[in-house]
Design a protein around this motif. Structure first.
Motif, PDB file in Angstrom:
ATOM      1  N   LEU A   1     -15.079  26.750 -24.899  1.00 17.38           N
ATOM      2  CA  LEU A   1     -14.759  26.815 -26.328  1.00 17.38           C
ATOM      3  C   LEU A   1     -15.919  26.383 -27.217  1.00 17.38           C
ATOM      4  CD1 LEU A   1     -11.140  25.305 -26.173  1.00 17.38           C
ATOM      5  CD2 LEU A   1     -11.792  27.733 -26.285  1.00 17.38           C
ATOM      6  N   HIS A   2     -17.033  25.990 -26.585  1.00 16.78           N
ATOM      7  CA  HIS A   2     -18.220  25.528 -27.318  1.00 16.78           C
ATOM      8  C   HIS A   2     -17.882  24.340 -28.219  1.00 16.78           C
ATOM      9  CE1 HIS A   2     -20.118  29.103 -25.765  1.00 16.78           C
ATOM     10  NE2 HIS A   2     -19.127  29.822 -26.272  1.00 16.78           N
TER      11      HIS A   2
ATOM     12  N   THR B   1     -10.159  15.792 -16.316  1.00 20.72           N
ATOM     13  CA  THR B   1     -11.591  15.663 -16.575  1.00 20.72           C
ATOM     14  C   THR B   1     -12.319  16.963 -16.255  1.00 20.72           C
ATOM     15  OG1 THR B   1     -11.580  13.288 -16.217  1.00 20.72           O
ATOM     16  CG2 THR B   1     -13.688  14.417 -15.906  1.00 20.72           C
ATOM     17  N   THR B   2     -12.089  17.492 -15.074  1.00 19.95           N
ATOM     18  CA  THR B   2     -12.779  18.710 -14.646  1.00 19.95           C
ATOM     19  C   THR B   2     -12.450  19.877 -15.565  1.00 19.95           C
ATOM     20  OG1 THR B   2     -12.766  17.943 -12.358  1.00 19.95           O
ATOM     21  CG2 THR B   2     -13.092  20.311 -12.712  1.00 19.95           C
ATOM     22  N   VAL B   3     -11.162  20.099 -15.800  1.00 22.81           N
ATOM     23  CA  VAL B   3     -10.741  21.211 -16.659  1.00 22.81           C
ATOM     24  C   VAL B   3     -11.169  20.946 -18.100  1.00 22.81           C
ATOM     25  CG1 VAL B   3      -8.737  22.466 -17.576  1.00 22.81           C
ATOM     26  CG2 VAL B   3      -8.875  21.923 -15.130  1.00 22.81           C
ATOM     27  N   GLY B   4     -11.068  19.697 -18.544  1.00 24.06           N
ATOM     28  CA  GLY B   4     -11.486  19.365 -19.905  1.00 24.06           C
ATOM     29  C   GLY B   4     -12.938  19.711 -20.168  1.00 24.06           C
ATOM     30  N   ARG B   5     -13.803  19.344 -19.231  1.00 27.12           N
ATOM     31  CA  ARG B   5     -15.232  19.669 -19.390  1.00 27.12           C
ATOM     32  C   ARG B   5     -15.464  21.181 -19.403  1.00 27.12           C
ATOM     33  NH1 ARG B   5     -17.025  14.999 -15.319  1.00 27.12           N
ATOM     34  NH2 ARG B   5     -17.397  13.371 -16.857  1.00 27.12           N
ATOM     35  N   LEU B   6     -14.811  21.890 -18.481  1.00 26.67           N
ATOM     36  CA  LEU B   6     -14.964  23.348 -18.432  1.00 26.67           C
ATOM     37  C   LEU B   6     -14.400  24.003 -19.694  1.00 26.67           C
ATOM     38  CD1 LEU B   6     -14.030  23.973 -14.685  1.00 26.67           C
ATOM     39  CD2 LEU B   6     -16.302  24.256 -15.728  1.00 26.67           C
ATOM     40  N   LEU B   7     -13.269  23.498 -20.164  1.00 27.19           N
ATOM     41  CA  LEU B   7     -12.652  24.047 -21.371  1.00 27.19           C
ATOM     42  C   LEU B   7     -13.536  23.810 -22.587  1.00 27.19           C
ATOM     43  CD1 LEU B   7     -10.145  25.467 -22.495  1.00 27.19           C
ATOM     44  CD2 LEU B   7      -9.091  23.211 -22.744  1.00 27.19           C
TER      45      LEU B   7
ATOM     46  N   ASP C   1     -14.531  18.654 -38.750  1.00 27.03           N
ATOM     47  CA  ASP C   1     -14.437  20.107 -38.751  1.00 27.03           C
ATOM     48  C   ASP C   1     -14.959  20.756 -37.475  1.00 27.03           C
ATOM     49  OD1 ASP C   1     -13.337  20.023 -41.266  1.00 27.03           O
ATOM     50  OD2 ASP C   1     -15.242  20.354 -42.292  1.00 27.03           O
ATOM     51  N   ARG C   2     -15.706  20.019 -36.684  1.00 24.12           N
ATOM     52  CA  ARG C   2     -16.287  20.653 -35.486  1.00 24.12           C
ATOM     53  C   ARG C   2     -15.293  20.769 -34.352  1.00 24.12           C
ATOM     54  NH1 ARG C   2     -19.286  15.295 -34.302  1.00 24.12           N
ATOM     55  NH2 ARG C   2     -18.113  14.634 -32.485  1.00 24.12           N
ATOM     56  N   GLY C   3     -14.241  19.915 -34.306  1.00 25.05           N
ATOM     57  CA  GLY C   3     -13.257  19.956 -33.231  1.00 25.05           C
ATOM     58  C   GLY C   3     -13.795  19.331 -31.961  1.00 25.05           C
ATOM     59  N   GLY C   4     -12.999  19.389 -30.908  1.00 25.00           N
ATOM     60  CA  GLY C   4     -13.420  18.836 -29.642  1.00 25.00           C
ATOM     61  C   GLY C   4     -12.318  18.913 -28.613  1.00 25.00           C
TER      62      GLY C   4
ATOM     63  N   GLY D   1     -12.647  23.690 -35.336  1.00 29.45           N
ATOM     64  CA  GLY D   1     -12.333  22.371 -35.830  1.00 29.45           C
ATOM     65  C   GLY D   1     -11.088  21.767 -35.225  1.00 29.45           C
ATOM     66  N   GLN D   2     -10.478  22.456 -34.285  1.00 30.36           N
ATOM     67  CA  GLN D   2      -9.262  21.959 -33.675  1.00 30.36           C
ATOM     68  C   GLN D   2      -9.583  21.018 -32.515  1.00 30.36           C
ATOM     69  OE1 GLN D   2      -6.426  25.035 -32.664  1.00 30.36           O
ATOM     70  NE2 GLN D   2      -4.904  23.687 -33.545  1.00 30.36           N
ATOM     71  N   VAL D   3      -8.754  20.009 -32.349  1.00 35.38           N
ATOM     72  CA  VAL D   3      -8.882  19.100 -31.219  1.00 35.38           C
ATOM     73  C   VAL D   3      -7.893  19.549 -30.148  1.00 35.38           C
ATOM     74  CG1 VAL D   3      -8.533  16.736 -30.417  1.00 35.38           C
ATOM     75  CG2 VAL D   3      -9.654  17.163 -32.609  1.00 35.38           C
ATOM     76  N   VAL D   4      -8.397  19.680 -28.927  1.00 38.10           N
ATOM     77  CA  VAL D   4      -7.576  20.037 -27.778  1.00 38.10           C
ATOM     78  C   VAL D   4      -7.497  18.808 -26.884  1.00 38.10           C
ATOM     79  CG1 VAL D   4      -7.318  21.546 -25.775  1.00 38.10           C
ATOM     80  CG2 VAL D   4      -8.332  22.442 -27.900  1.00 38.10           C
ATOM     81  N   VAL D   5      -6.276  18.366 -26.586  1.00 33.41           N
ATOM     82  CA  VAL D   5      -6.052  17.241 -25.689  1.00 33.41           C
ATOM     83  C   VAL D   5      -5.575  17.805 -24.363  1.00 33.41           C
ATOM     84  CG1 VAL D   5      -4.795  15.091 -25.287  1.00 33.41           C
ATOM     85  CG2 VAL D   5      -5.428  15.758 -27.630  1.00 33.41           C
ATOM     86  N   VAL D   6      -6.356  17.603 -23.311  1.00 34.96           N
ATOM     87  CA  VAL D   6      -5.971  18.032 -21.968  1.00 34.96           C
ATOM     88  C   VAL D   6      -5.183  16.876 -21.371  1.00 34.96           C
ATOM     89  CG1 VAL D   6      -6.756  18.841 -19.730  1.00 34.96           C
ATOM     90  CG2 VAL D   6      -8.015  19.486 -21.802  1.00 34.96           C
ATOM     91  N   MET D   7      -3.892  17.104 -21.162  1.00 29.72           N
ATOM     92  CA  MET D   7      -2.976  16.030 -20.776  1.00 29.72           C
ATOM     93  C   MET D   7      -2.331  16.302 -19.425  1.00 29.72           C
ATOM     94  SD  MET D   7       0.535  16.823 -22.901  1.00 29.72           S
ATOM     95  CE  MET D   7       1.542  15.996 -21.664  1.00 29.72           C
TER      96      MET D   7
END
Length: 176
Positions: free
Chosen positions: A28-29, A18-24, A74-77, A4-10
Motif C-alpha cells: 500500500l506504500h 507482523t509479517t503480513v503488516g509489513r508486506l501490506l 494524512d499519510r496513513g500507515g 491517509g487511512q490507518v490499517v490495523v492488522v489485528m
C-alpha cells in the motif's frame, strides 16, 4: 481504501500480524509500525512469564498505538496490534477515526504450530488460549475485513489487499 487511512492488522498471537503488516504496508506504500514496540517493558515481562495481560495492562499500550495512528496524519500507515476486543478497537478508532481493521483468522492448531515454530518472540504458545478467550471478532458495523491465514504470507497479504479494495472509501463493503 483512501490515502491517509490507518490499517490495523489485528488478531490473536501467531496469526502473522507482523509479517503480513509489513508486506501490506509495502503493497500500500504506507509506513509500518510494530505494535509490540509500543508495549511498556512490564507488559513484555508479564507475557514472557506466561501471564496474560488484562485490560489495565493494555490501556497504556492501546493509547500509544492510537497516538502513533493519530500522528500518521494524512499519510496513513499500517500497524500490527492484536486489538482483540471491540472496546480496544473503539479506543484506537477514537484516536484515528478512519482506522480500518484487517482481522487475521485461522485454525487454532495452525496458529499454535506457528507460535511453537517461531524463535525469539516473547509471547509463549501457552498464552494462545487466553488470546482466543479474549477475542471478539470484527462485527458487521466495524470498518474492516477478515482474512484467513492459510497459505503463504504473500497469499494472505494479497487477500488482504483485495478485501481492503472492496471496502471502498467508506471502510465498509460497497463504500458505505
Amino acid at each position: 481504501m483512501s490515502s491517509g487511512q490507518v490499517v490495523v492488522v489485528m488478531g490473536v498471537a501467531g496469526t502473522g500480524k507482523t509479517t503480513v503488516g509489513r508486506l501490506l504496508a509495502a503493497a500500500l506504500h504506507l509506513p509500518y509500525a510494530e505494535g509490540d514496540a509500543f508495549h511498556p517493558p512490564a507488559n513484555i515481562r508479564k507475557m514472557a512469564a506466561g501471564v496474560p495481560l488484562d485490560d489495565a495492562d493494555r490501556l497504556p499500550w492501546l493509547d500509544a498505538v492510537g497516538d502513533w495512528a493519530r500522528r500518521t496524519g494524512d499519510r496513513g500507515g499500517v500497524v500490527a496490534a492484536s486489538a482483540l476486543k471491540r472496546a480496544y478497537r473503539d479506543r484506537l478508532r477514537a484516536a484515528a477515526p478512519g482506522a480500518v481493521f484487517v482481522h487475521l483468522t485461522g485454525d487454532r492448531e495452525l496458529i499454535r504450530r506457528r507460535m511453537t515454530a517461531r524463535e525469539g518472540h516473547f509471547m509463549p504458545p501457552s498464552l494462545l488460549d487466553s488470546q482466543f478467550a479474549a477475542l471478539e471478532p470484527l462485527r458487521p458495523d466495524e470498518a474492516g475485513v477478515t482474512v484467513d491465514v492459510t497459505g503463504t504470507p504473500e497469499e494472505i497479504t494479497a487477500r488482504a489487499v483485495t478485501a481492503l479494495a472492496a471496502l471502498g472509501t467508506g471502510g465498509r463493503p460497497g463504500g458505505g
